[in-house]
Design a protein around this motif. Structure first.
Motif, PDB file in Angstrom:
ATOM      1  N   ARG A  44     -16.033   1.691  -5.303  1.00 20.09           N
ATOM      2  CA  ARG A  44     -15.468   2.368  -6.478  1.00 20.09           C
ATOM      3  C   ARG A  44     -16.565   3.054  -7.268  1.00 20.09           C
ATOM      4  N   LEU A  59      -6.888   0.594  -5.391  1.00 19.30           N
ATOM      5  CA  LEU A  59      -6.384   1.406  -4.294  1.00 19.30           C
ATOM      6  C   LEU A  59      -7.202   2.686  -4.220  1.00 19.30           C
ATOM      7  N   LEU A  60      -7.662   3.011  -3.027  1.00 21.23           N
ATOM      8  CA  LEU A  60      -8.482   4.199  -2.824  1.00 21.23           C
ATOM      9  C   LEU A  60      -7.769   5.447  -3.321  1.00 21.23           C
ATOM     10  N   SER A  61      -6.490   5.586  -3.019  1.00 19.90           N
ATOM     11  CA  SER A  61      -5.742   6.779  -3.436  1.00 19.90           C
ATOM     12  C   SER A  61      -5.717   6.922  -4.955  1.00 19.90           C
ATOM     13  N   GLU A  62      -5.574   5.814  -5.673  1.00 19.41           N
ATOM     14  CA  GLU A  62      -5.545   5.869  -7.139  1.00 19.41           C
ATOM     15  C   GLU A  62      -6.915   6.219  -7.711  1.00 19.41           C
ATOM     16  N   LEU A  75       0.849  -1.182   0.000  1.00 19.00           N
ATOM     17  CA  LEU A  75       0.000   0.000   0.000  1.00 19.00           C
ATOM     18  C   LEU A  75       0.888   1.235   0.000  1.00 19.00           C
ATOM     19  N   SER A  76       0.535   2.220  -0.823  1.00 18.76           N
ATOM     20  CA  SER A  76       1.419   3.346  -1.070  1.00 18.76           C
ATOM     21  C   SER A  76       1.443   4.387   0.044  1.00 18.76           C
ATOM     22  N   ALA A  77       0.462   4.420   0.888  1.00 15.57           N
ATOM     23  CA  ALA A  77       0.432   5.390   1.972  1.00 15.57           C
ATOM     24  C   ALA A  77      -0.049   4.690   3.235  1.00 15.57           C
ATOM     25  N   ASP A  80      -3.792   4.222   3.119  1.00 13.34           N
ATOM     26  CA  ASP A  80      -4.403   3.777   1.873  1.00 13.34           C
ATOM     27  C   ASP A  80      -5.072   2.419   2.112  1.00 13.34           C
ATOM     28  N   GLN A  81      -6.049   2.125   1.284  1.00 13.84           N
ATOM     29  CA  GLN A  81      -6.729   0.839   1.428  1.00 13.84           C
ATOM     30  C   GLN A  81      -7.262   0.366   0.095  1.00 13.84           C
ATOM     31  N   TYR A  82      -7.517  -0.916   0.025  1.00 17.60           N
ATOM     32  CA  TYR A  82      -8.142  -1.485  -1.156  1.00 17.60           C
ATOM     33  C   TYR A  82      -9.649  -1.308  -1.029  1.00 17.60           C
ATOM     34  N   THR A 136      -7.458  10.032  -7.036  1.00 21.39           N
ATOM     35  CA  THR A 136      -6.647  10.825  -7.962  1.00 21.39           C
ATOM     36  C   THR A 136      -7.251  10.791  -9.354  1.00 21.39           C
TER      37      THR A 136
END
Length: 68
Positions: A22, A55-58, A9-11, A14-16, A61
């Motif tokens: 989505r 990923l939530l962050s992706e 996970l990038s942060a 962050d979460q799936y 963005t």
């Protein structure tokens, strides 16, 4: 584009997320998302076991960049 292995996970927070969340965030139906996915216009899909996740962050963005 599908990725077979899940990345780190990038942060820290962050979460799936699943397809239902989505769809709530993007406002894009499963069918339309599927079409965009096939055209390579969506964030990458990750497989967590046998489950499709993003990923939530992706997603956030991507949503910012494609807001009308």
């Amino acid at each position: 584009m599908c990725k077979q292995n899940s990345p780190m996970l990038s942060a820290p927070f962050d979460q799936y997320i699943n397809d239902k969340l989505r769809e709530e965030i993007t406002g894009i139906s499963r069918t339309t998302w599927w079409r965009l996915e096939r055209q390579g216009k969506t964030p990458p899909l990750y497989w967590v076991g046998s489950l499709k996740r993003w990923l939530l962050s992706e997603i956030l963005t991507w949503t910012e960049l494609h807001a009308s």
